[in-house]
Design a protein around this motif. Structure first.
Motif, mmCIF file in Angstrom:
data_model
loop_
_atom_site.group_PDB
_atom_site.id
_atom_site.type_symbol
_atom_site.label_atom_id
_atom_site.label_comp_id
_atom_site.label_asym_id
_atom_site.label_seq_id
_atom_site.Cartn_x
_atom_site.Cartn_y
_atom_site.Cartn_z
ATOM 1 N N VAL A 152 0.865 -1.244 -0.105
ATOM 2 C CA VAL A 152 -0.113 0.005 0.006
ATOM 3 C C VAL A 152 0.670 1.098 -0.102
ATOM 4 O O VAL A 152 0.545 1.985 -0.501
ATOM 5 N N THR A 193 -3.236 6.873 1.667
ATOM 6 C CA THR A 193 -2.847 5.387 1.734
ATOM 7 C C THR A 193 -3.880 4.466 2.659
ATOM 8 O O THR A 193 -4.167 3.384 1.817
ATOM 9 N N ASP A 194 -5.141 5.059 3.329
ATOM 10 C CA ASP A 194 -5.957 4.356 3.936
ATOM 11 C C ASP A 194 -7.107 4.216 2.787
ATOM 12 O O ASP A 194 -7.812 3.008 2.510
ATOM 13 N N ARG A 252 -5.698 1.227 0.477
ATOM 14 C CA ARG A 252 -5.882 0.170 1.380
ATOM 15 C C ARG A 252 -7.130 -0.447 1.108
ATOM 16 O O ARG A 252 -7.425 -1.610 0.788
#
Length: 80
Positions: A32, A61-62, A65
């Motif tokens: 990620v 990033t989240d 992900r």
């Protein structure tokens, strides 16, 4: 700028985030942090900043992900 950033993110995710291959064969990157770095780098080439991306989707990033998990789930649920 948020609309342009959202459009970029949607396009980038569609073309860059791939599920892991089945049966343990080598597949797309599942890192990620690496994917987020590539996304921000490519956004910069399009005149978008990391802040533009954050304004459009929150934590990049989240966001990646979550999209990667969804792609992996979809692949795992696909009939064999």
């Amino acid at each position: 700028m948020t609309a342009k950033a959202r459009e970029f993110l949607d396009f980038w995710i569609e073309n860059s985030v791939r599920a892991a291959e089945r049966y343990g064969t080598p597949g797309a990157s599942q890192d990620v942090a690496e994917l987020a770095h590539r996304c921000v780098e490519m956004a910069g080439q399009q005149g978008l900043t990391e802040q533009d991306l954050r304004d459009a989707a929150g934590d990049i990033t989240d966001y990646i992900r979550i999209r990667l998990k969804a792609a992996n789930r979809k692949e795992a649920d696909r009939p064999k």
